[in-house]
Scaffold this active site. Structure first.
Site, PDB file in Angstrom:
ATOM      1  N   GLN A  44       0.733  -1.038  -0.033  1.00 28.68           N
ATOM      2  CA  GLN A  44      -0.060   0.022  -0.011  1.00 28.68           C
ATOM      3  C   GLN A  44       0.816   1.416   0.054  1.00 28.68           C
ATOM      4  O   GLN A  44       0.361   2.396  -0.413  1.00 28.68           O
ATOM      5  CB  GLN A  44      -1.058   0.000   1.069  1.00 28.68           C
ATOM      6  N   HIS A  64      -2.060  -4.970 -13.048  1.00 31.51           N
ATOM      7  CA  HIS A  64      -1.497  -4.651 -14.382  1.00 31.51           C
ATOM      8  C   HIS A  64      -2.347  -5.386 -15.359  1.00 31.51           C
ATOM      9  O   HIS A  64      -2.108  -5.674 -16.601  1.00 31.51           O
ATOM     10  CB  HIS A  64      -0.127  -5.260 -14.518  1.00 31.51           C
ATOM     11  N   ASP A  77       2.208   0.748  -8.088  1.00 33.65           N
ATOM     12  CA  ASP A  77       3.546   0.715  -8.757  1.00 33.65           C
ATOM     13  C   ASP A  77       4.675   1.542  -8.062  1.00 33.65           C
ATOM     14  O   ASP A  77       5.916   1.450  -7.590  1.00 33.65           O
ATOM     15  CB  ASP A  77       3.842   1.198 -10.018  1.00 33.65           C
ATOM     16  N   ASN A 191      -1.999 -10.653   8.671  1.00 35.01           N
ATOM     17  CA  ASN A 191      -3.248  -9.641   9.085  1.00 35.01           C
ATOM     18  C   ASN A 191      -4.392  -9.998   8.579  1.00 35.01           C
ATOM     19  O   ASN A 191      -4.470 -10.371   7.396  1.00 35.01           O
ATOM     20  CB  ASN A 191      -2.637  -8.255   8.380  1.00 35.01           C
ATOM     21  N   TYR A 334     -13.312  -1.462  13.095  1.00 35.31           N
ATOM     22  CA  TYR A 334     -13.770  -0.056  12.217  1.00 35.31           C
ATOM     23  C   TYR A 334     -15.226   0.269  12.535  1.00 35.31           C
ATOM     24  O   TYR A 334     -15.500   1.393  12.606  1.00 35.31           O
ATOM     25  CB  TYR A 334     -13.478  -0.344  10.710  1.00 35.31           C
ATOM     26  N   GLU A 401      -5.276  -2.146  14.328  1.00 34.71           N
ATOM     27  CA  GLU A 401      -6.017  -1.008  13.244  1.00 34.71           C
ATOM     28  C   GLU A 401      -7.229  -0.638  13.556  1.00 34.71           C
ATOM     29  O   GLU A 401      -8.000  -1.126  14.253  1.00 34.71           O
ATOM     30  CB  GLU A 401      -6.298  -1.829  11.814  1.00 34.71           C
TER      31      GLU A 401
END
Length: 498
Positions: A44, A64, A77, A191, A334, A401
């Site tokens: 990320q 891609h 990228d 994760n 979250y 998180e």
């Protein structure tokens, strides 16, 4: 609990509170030894997708494809270009005053072919330099070994659905412990297993984009848990004595709120919590899957004509292998979902959702974020921690998180600050009034970054990143300044009580 005790606690809550968005806040400081941190993940933020000997991973492959399955044809990228700008990122962490930085290792950057016969020393050096820079600024590295980026060579062989994955993962983990373990004392094996397995191999949104609902996710779950356990045992046998670190895993999911207080809705809530959290934590703590998960999948598999359950079974040797293999459990939290039992059961429906027997949703009237799946419901944080503390007594927890998204990366992000305040208030309540053993909290995310199939459309960062700039300029948001005060005062408001 005695009525007098309830009254006394209500007085305390009233005394130690202010309001945000109409909600009461717990204004007591977090304990002095409570750790605050920030997080990212390799694909990320790093970029440099084909530099310095790095091999292709599943996300390089996916992004891609033509046509691209990623919103706006975005790729990682370059992403935040943290591969080249890691020193600047560490300076931001220093500015935030965090105790730790949670980041992940790119498997294909360290083992370009996916196998341990070839170690890419330039990749190893990148992470060594990052760890060295963190420690020079008194920031503790918390390292995730696998955060969704799998060498394409291994994905081509079936990825986590293939038993072959288990020992390949252990090989990779051994390289990580060997190369970085003298400086890293906190390790996370995986994760969000549910995202890897359910979204990856059940729904086909992640990993290899191939879906096998009701089958693929369970194969993935089974292999992931065995890989986690073997890596933990390997660390325990080969590295713990000399390196003195700890190894855990990060589990994610919504708090599951019953839509009414009826017994049916309460049972539906408990069932989905077991399918969400118990599916992973129960084997690690007790050695096997939760009873309701085993019963539901076994029963439906028989009725569907399968010769054996779609949920594989652990051998007795594997039960012993897996039980007790976590020094802590990370929780990614979250949002919240409401639940009720499903109506009529379509037995031909082969899916995780049908196996739960539960329907879940998020009410339209709940506060929105920049992500359709993330509705703001701060009370869910306390409820989830309370449930975890009650079901898994003695297990140390850390929130690995928690965060809020918008779609524009605004610097004046008051809604993000309010989200953090209200969630942290409920987290503090869980510690103070429910006795939850929680030792840290991680803000997601340090930077606006590549949000998987959503590309760069969702911004979670404490720092804005200009993705139109070749320099990927970072700018502190209002929330970064608020968080830096929190890390120094252990206080979510301007004036806290001890």
């Amino acid at each position: 609990m005695a009525l007098s005790s309830v009254f006394f606690i209500s007085i305390l809550i009233s005394y130690y509170s202010v309001k945000s968005y109409g909600e009461e806040l717990n204004t007591k400081k977090f304990p002095k030894d409570f750790m605050f941190g920030a997080a990212t993940a390799s694909y990320q933020v790093e970029g440099a997708w084909n530099e310095d000997g790095k091999g292709e991973n599943n996300w390089d492959h996916i992004t891609h494809l033509v046509p691209s399955p990623i919103l706006n044809n975005d790729t990682g990228d370059i992403a935040c270009d943290s591969y080249h700008k890691y020193k600047e990122d560490v300076s931001l962490l220093k500015e935030l005053g965090v105790d730790f930085y949670r980041f992940s290792l790119s498997w294909s950057r360290i083992l370009p072919s996916g196998f341990d016969n070839e170690v890419n020393q330039l990749g190893v050096e990148y992470y060594r330099n990052l760890i060295k820079e963190l420690r020079a600024h008194n920031i503790t590295p918390v390292v995730t070994i696998f955060h969704w980026d799998l060498p394409q060579t291994i994905q081509d062989l079936g990825g986590l659905q293939n038993d072959f994955f288990i020992d390949r993962y252990v090989d990779f983990a051994r390289v990580c412990f060997r190369e970085f373990g003298e400086e890293v004392k906190y390790w996370i094996t995986f994760n969000e297993p549910s995202s890897i397995c359910y979204l990856g191999y059940g729904r086909g949104w992640l990993m290899g984009l191939a879906s096998s609902p009701g089958i693929g996710e369970y194969l993935c779950d089974h292999n992931l848990l065995r890989a986690h356990a073997k890596a933990w045992r390997m660390y325990d046998d080969e590295f713990r004595k000399s390196q003195n670190g700890v190894v855990g895993i990060s589990i994610s999911g919504d708090w599951i709120e019953p839509s009414t207080d009826s017994s049916a809705d309460l049972e539906a809530s408990e069932t989905l919590l077991q399918f969400t959290f118990g599916l992973y934590i129960h084997p690690i703590v007790h050695g096997d899957y939760p009873e309701v998960v085993r019963t539901n999948v076994d029963k439906r598999s028989v009725l569907q004509g399968f010769s054996q359950s779609r949920l594989p079974r652990f051998t007795q040797e594997e039960v012993q292998l897996i039980r007790g293999t976590s020094d802590f459990i990370g929780i990614n939290m979250y949002t919240t979902s409401l639940v009720t039992p499903r109506g009529s059961d379509n037995i031909s429906d082969i899916s995780f959702e049908a196996d739960t027997g539960v329907t879940s949703w998020k009410p339209e009237e709940w506060e929105n974020s920049g992500s359709s799946w993330l509705k703001v419901y701060p009370k869910g944080a306390r409820q989830l921690l309370k449930w975890l503390g009650s079901n898994y007594k003695g297990v140390k927890l850390i929130i690995t998180e928690n965060g809020y998204s918008d779609n524009n990366g605004t610097l004046e992000d008051d809604k993000r600050i309010s989200y953090y305040q209200r969630y942290l208030s409920n987290i503090r309540d869980a510690m103070e009034f429910d006795g939850v053993d929680l030792f840290g909290y991680t803000a997601w995310s340090l930077l606006d970054n590549f949000e998987w199939i959503s590309g760069y459309s969702q911004k979670f960062g404490l720092y804005q990143v200009d993705f139109n700039s070749p320099n990927r300029t970072r700018t502190a948001k209002k929330s970064a300044k608020w968080y830096s005060k929190l890390t120094r005062t252990k206080c979510i408001v301007d004036d806290c009580t001890e």
